[in-house]
Each structure stands twice: as C-alpha cells, then as structure tokens.
Scaffold this active site. Structure first.
Site, mmCIF file in Angstrom:
data_model
loop_
_atom_site.group_PDB
_atom_site.id
_atom_site.type_symbol
_atom_site.label_atom_id
_atom_site.label_comp_id
_atom_site.label_asym_id
_atom_site.label_seq_id
_atom_site.Cartn_x
_atom_site.Cartn_y
_atom_site.Cartn_z
ATOM 1 N N ASP A 200 8.629 15.835 -0.955
ATOM 2 C CA ASP A 200 7.851 16.202 0.233
ATOM 3 C C ASP A 200 8.103 15.196 1.350
ATOM 4 O O ASP A 200 7.361 14.224 1.513
ATOM 5 C CB ASP A 200 6.362 16.257 -0.098
ATOM 6 C CG ASP A 200 5.535 16.845 1.045
ATOM 7 O OD1 ASP A 200 6.088 17.047 2.140
ATOM 8 O OD2 ASP A 200 4.341 17.111 0.838
ATOM 9 N N HIS A 205 3.721 12.028 7.027
ATOM 10 C CA HIS A 205 3.378 10.990 6.063
ATOM 11 C C HIS A 205 4.313 9.778 6.136
ATOM 12 O O HIS A 205 4.090 8.800 5.417
ATOM 13 C CB HIS A 205 3.423 11.565 4.648
ATOM 14 C CG HIS A 205 2.612 12.815 4.488
ATOM 15 N ND1 HIS A 205 1.238 12.815 4.585
ATOM 16 C CD2 HIS A 205 2.982 14.101 4.272
ATOM 17 C CE1 HIS A 205 0.801 14.056 4.416
ATOM 18 N NE2 HIS A 205 1.823 14.846 4.234
#
Length: 301
Positions: A200, A205
């Site tokens: 991911d 992030h």
C-alpha cells in the site's frame, strides 16, 4: 463534478496472484508492531525469528492480493487525495499457510451518497483463495470514504448484489464497563514507511506534500496498520497467540493515527475491542468485534 456511480460500481479490479513466504510474513508482523519484546517466544514466532516455529499473523489476510490504490486511477473520477479508509473486517476460513500462492479478487459492492458536501461511501469485498486448490482462505470487507465525491443520488449496489445496496452490518457497541484486558503497542515515527511494503504505497502515508494536500499536517499511519496492531493484541489476549483460534474481526476507523503514537487496545471477553491513541487520548478504532474460529467455539469437536 459528481462521479459516475454506474462506472464505479462496474469497475473491474484485476485479480491479483501473489506468492509469499517467510520474508512477506515476517515483514507484515514487524510492520504492525510484533516482536518488540525480544524474549516473547510466542510473538517472535510470527516475525520469522524462530527457525523451528514459523506462524502467520491472521490479519496478514488483509494485505494478501492487495489491489493497490486503484481509486487513484483518474478514470474512476474519484478525488483520490480525499479518500479515507472507513471500516475493515475479515473472516478467516482456514489458518493461513506459511508459504503459498494465492489469488485475490476485490469487487465493489455498493456506493452510497452522503450528500454533495459530505462525500460518499464505497463498500468492497476481497476473496482470498489458494491458487492451486481454489480453497477459500479469507474474506475481507471494508468501506472507503470518498470525501470529495458526493452529490450523485441514491445508494446503489453492484451487479454482485443484484443492483441493491449491500446490507451494512449493524455497528457493534462496546461495553461501558472497564475493559478486561489492555495492551499498549508503541508505534514508530517511520512505521508507515515500513508498512507500505505490504503493498500500500498511498502517498498520504508517506509523502508530507500529499498529506498536506489532503488536509493533514504530516503523513498518517495506514488504517490497516492500526487494524493489524489491534489484531495482534486480540491474538495474544483472546487466542493465546494461536492463529488457529482466530476467526474474525471488524472495526471502524474513527480518527487518524500519527506514526509514533502509542496504541492502547482495550479488550472485553465478549469480543468487543477498541483502540486509543494514548498521547492524544483519541479513539482511533472503535466498535470493534472479534470472534473465535469454529474449532474454538463452545460445542466444537
């Protein structure tokens, strides 16, 4: 401009085939905080540290055959900078093997409009099967909050649900009594940089510029990393670190986690749980519910 719901509901997310082994199993366990006690043999077995004991963390199912951040494809029409993970659930149909080749297919199941200025909720389901036998290992479900994409009309379901919106499970309510067990797991400032290698690489992030565009002062931790931290606490406290006893869990993300937060998972013996960011006293994963696997339920055997 509102998204095209029919186009999104029919979006074909390619099936993903993945072969994994010790490296991937250990990377996942380490990325969700396991192995912090160098003397805890039961936990170290999930990190690849013990040559004579290799186990697979149940929540590893959530990243197997991960389709990537497919909503970032401009053709979806979604404002990818404003997508957040809303809820996550998983059911284990069998313990995950230590090495395997799996196939995972993710499907959109429904899309609900919350209003022009409140966004939309997309629900999805991922089925994970052994490639060689077709045996189903896990079913993962979740919701994505499309914060910039409301205003298209009524709720709709995909062809997989016959065009009707997928029924949402009733939110679980945790008890108002004090928890029966509490587990505190420190996260590290670079934890999202490690967790991204589970498949991911959403820049929200990782890249402070992307985080700023989404309205955050810094990159936030992956919701599935927080979910994995909670799964580790449940595995230890309700399953005695025996993955075969782990059946299912689900929960709702309620606030972002900042890498470096200490995560306190509060657990009740009825399977309820929630997770709190200690330093900021924010509940970040709520309405959690855990269930044991079939072999561990009363009357089994």
């Amino acid at each position: 401009m509102p998204i095209d719901p029919e186009r999104l509901l029919a979006w074909d997310i390619p099936e993903v085939e993945q072969t994994y082994g010790l490296r991937e199993v250990a990377t996942y366990a380490l990325s969700v905080g396991m192995g912090q006690d160098p003397t805890d043999l039961a936990a170290l077995a999930y990190t690849g540290a013990l040559a004579d004991d290799v186990r697979v963390m149940p929540a590893f199912a959530c990243v197997l055959g991960h389709p990537g951040f497919w909503l970032a494809d401009p053709a979806t029409g979604v404002d990818a900078t404003r997508v957040l993970h809303g809820e996550q659930g998983m059911v284990l149909h069998a313990p995950l093997p230590a090495t395997a080749t799996v196939r995972a297919k993710t499907r959109v199941t429904s899309l609900t409009d919350r209003g022009r200025y409140r966004g939309a909720v997309l629900t999805w389901q991922k089925d994970v099967r052994e490639a060689a036998t077709g045996a189903q290992l896990a079913t993962c479900t979740g919701t994505s909050l499309l914060r910039g994409d409301g205003g298209f009309g009524e709720a709709r379901g995909s062809a997989a649900t016959g065009g009707a919106p997928a029924p949402a499970p009733a939110p679980h309510r945790v008890p108002t009594t004090a928890p029966d067990r509490v587990v505190e797991t420190p996260t590290r400032p670079e934890q999202a940089l490690l967790y991204r290698w589970n498949g991911d690489p959403n820049p929200l992030h990782l890249d402070p510029r992307a985080a700023a565009r989404a309205g955050f002062a810094q990159p936030i931790l992956h919701g599935l990393c927080t979910f994995g931290v909670a799964a580790g606490a449940l595995l230890a406290q309700l399953c005695g670190h025996d993955a075969a006893r782990f059946g299912a869990m689900r929960g709702r993300f309620t606030a972002p986690v900042l890498p470096g937060d200490t995560l306190r998972t509060e657990i009740w013996f009825d399977g309820s749980f929630r997770t709190r960011a200690v330093e900021r006293d924010r509940i970040v994963l709520d309405r959690g519910h855990f269930a044991h696997g079939p072999a561990d339920r009363p009357g089994a055997g």
